[in-house]
Scaffold this active site. Sequence first.
Site, PDB file in Angstrom:
ATOM      1  N   GLU A 150     -11.383   9.468  -2.812  1.00  0.00           N
ATOM      2  CA  GLU A 150     -12.229   9.724  -1.647  1.00  0.00           C
ATOM      3  C   GLU A 150     -13.242  10.833  -1.900  1.00  0.00           C
ATOM      4  O   GLU A 150     -13.173  11.548  -2.907  1.00  0.00           O
ATOM      5  CB  GLU A 150     -11.367  10.059  -0.435  1.00  0.00           C
ATOM      6  CG  GLU A 150     -10.591  11.350  -0.551  1.00  0.00           C
ATOM      7  CD  GLU A 150      -9.454  11.422   0.456  1.00  0.00           C
ATOM      8  OE1 GLU A 150      -9.413  12.422   1.198  1.00  0.00           O
ATOM      9  OE2 GLU A 150      -8.611  10.511   0.497  1.00  0.00           O
TER      10      GLU A 150
ATOM     11  N   TYR B  20       0.850  -1.188   0.000  1.00  0.00           N
ATOM     12  CA  TYR B  20       0.000   0.000   0.000  1.00  0.00           C
ATOM     13  C   TYR B  20       0.888   1.242   0.000  1.00  0.00           C
ATOM     14  O   TYR B  20       1.921   1.280   0.681  1.00  0.00           O
ATOM     15  CB  TYR B  20      -0.923   0.011   1.221  1.00  0.00           C
ATOM     16  CG  TYR B  20      -1.829   1.217   1.272  1.00  0.00           C
ATOM     17  CD1 TYR B  20      -2.892   1.344   0.382  1.00  0.00           C
ATOM     18  CD2 TYR B  20      -1.607   2.248   2.185  1.00  0.00           C
ATOM     19  CE1 TYR B  20      -3.714   2.464   0.402  1.00  0.00           C
ATOM     20  CE2 TYR B  20      -2.425   3.358   2.221  1.00  0.00           C
ATOM     21  CZ  TYR B  20      -3.473   3.467   1.330  1.00  0.00           C
ATOM     22  OH  TYR B  20      -4.283   4.578   1.346  1.00  0.00           O
TER      23      TYR B  20
ATOM     24  N   ARG C 194     -13.283   5.502  -1.568  1.00  0.00           N
ATOM     25  CA  ARG C 194     -13.169   5.725  -0.129  1.00  0.00           C
ATOM     26  C   ARG C 194     -14.237   6.741   0.275  1.00  0.00           C
ATOM     27  O   ARG C 194     -14.389   7.786  -0.370  1.00  0.00           O
ATOM     28  CB  ARG C 194     -11.783   6.247   0.227  1.00  0.00           C
ATOM     29  CG  ARG C 194     -11.686   6.744   1.662  1.00  0.00           C
ATOM     30  CD  ARG C 194     -10.288   7.160   2.024  1.00  0.00           C
ATOM     31  NE  ARG C 194     -10.291   8.297   2.941  1.00  0.00           N
ATOM     32  CZ  ARG C 194      -9.210   8.831   3.487  1.00  0.00           C
ATOM     33  NH1 ARG C 194      -8.022   8.347   3.190  1.00  0.00           N
ATOM     34  NH2 ARG C 194      -9.312   9.874   4.291  1.00  0.00           N
TER      35      ARG C 194
END
Length: 299
Positions: free
Chosen positions: A118, A48, A161
Amino acid sequence: MLYATTPAAEKRRALRERLASGELLRFPGAFNPLSARLIERKGFDGVYISGAVLSADLGLPDIGLTTLTEVAGRGEQIARMTELPAIIDADTGFGEPMNVARTIQTLEDAGLAGTHIEDQINPKRCGHLDGKQVVDQDTAIKRIRAAADARRDPNFLIMARTDIRAVEGLDAAKDRAKALVDAGADAIFPEAMRTLDEFAAMRDAVDVPILANMTEFGKSELFSVDQLRSVGVNIVIWPVSLLRIAMGSASRALDTLIDEGHLTSKLGEMQHRADLYELIDYEAYNHFDAGVFNFQIAR
């Protein structure tokens, strides 16, 4: 030697295959290319790449100051160093829907296996801080739709997200997650869940993989892999952990240097030169020049 041999398309295909199996995948956060190789060496499932880490690496707060060029460049450096799939944090997509589309294609070209976009406003802030604000649902949907429409490799993972849990509550998070899946999200990253029951509720709300963010000092309790697996989580990340550990160790080493004038007492905490050379595959470079690795290092 040099870079990974697995093509980006194959990393993406393998990630999709494993996600489809329903197993839980572990993605520690890499703070540089060498740490990504160490993550692979230790047997984890993926790497990640955190936006907070990329910002911190530049000495900046995590409020959306990094650019697409900076993020994609660092992502490419990390992704090409490991055979594992790498997922990168793309914040809010670096602009309007057309910018989001460009972001996706740029990250594809950089060799990433996936990304998440997001629903915070700009300037954004760390997902586990108070005072966040999110965009309206229509704007959030447009970001994800643009991302899904822009990708050229269908296996490139588009993750949505949502930070709305901390703003409007769990029911709002479930509703938004459903809408983002309908818009084309392949997976959901519900940020700042507080309990296992909340992760379970998100798992029940959508039929795509979900991600758990196990960042220290945040809103979520630090659940174990087994606990998260038990409620149906598919990916777990520890985004900043290795950076925090490395910086903590560096700070203590500097204190020792000030107090003792040398670092002899810290040798047992350091990566040995032999281990470093093994990790970077120093010996393999003799394929090009037999004079490169012609020495022995005593442990």
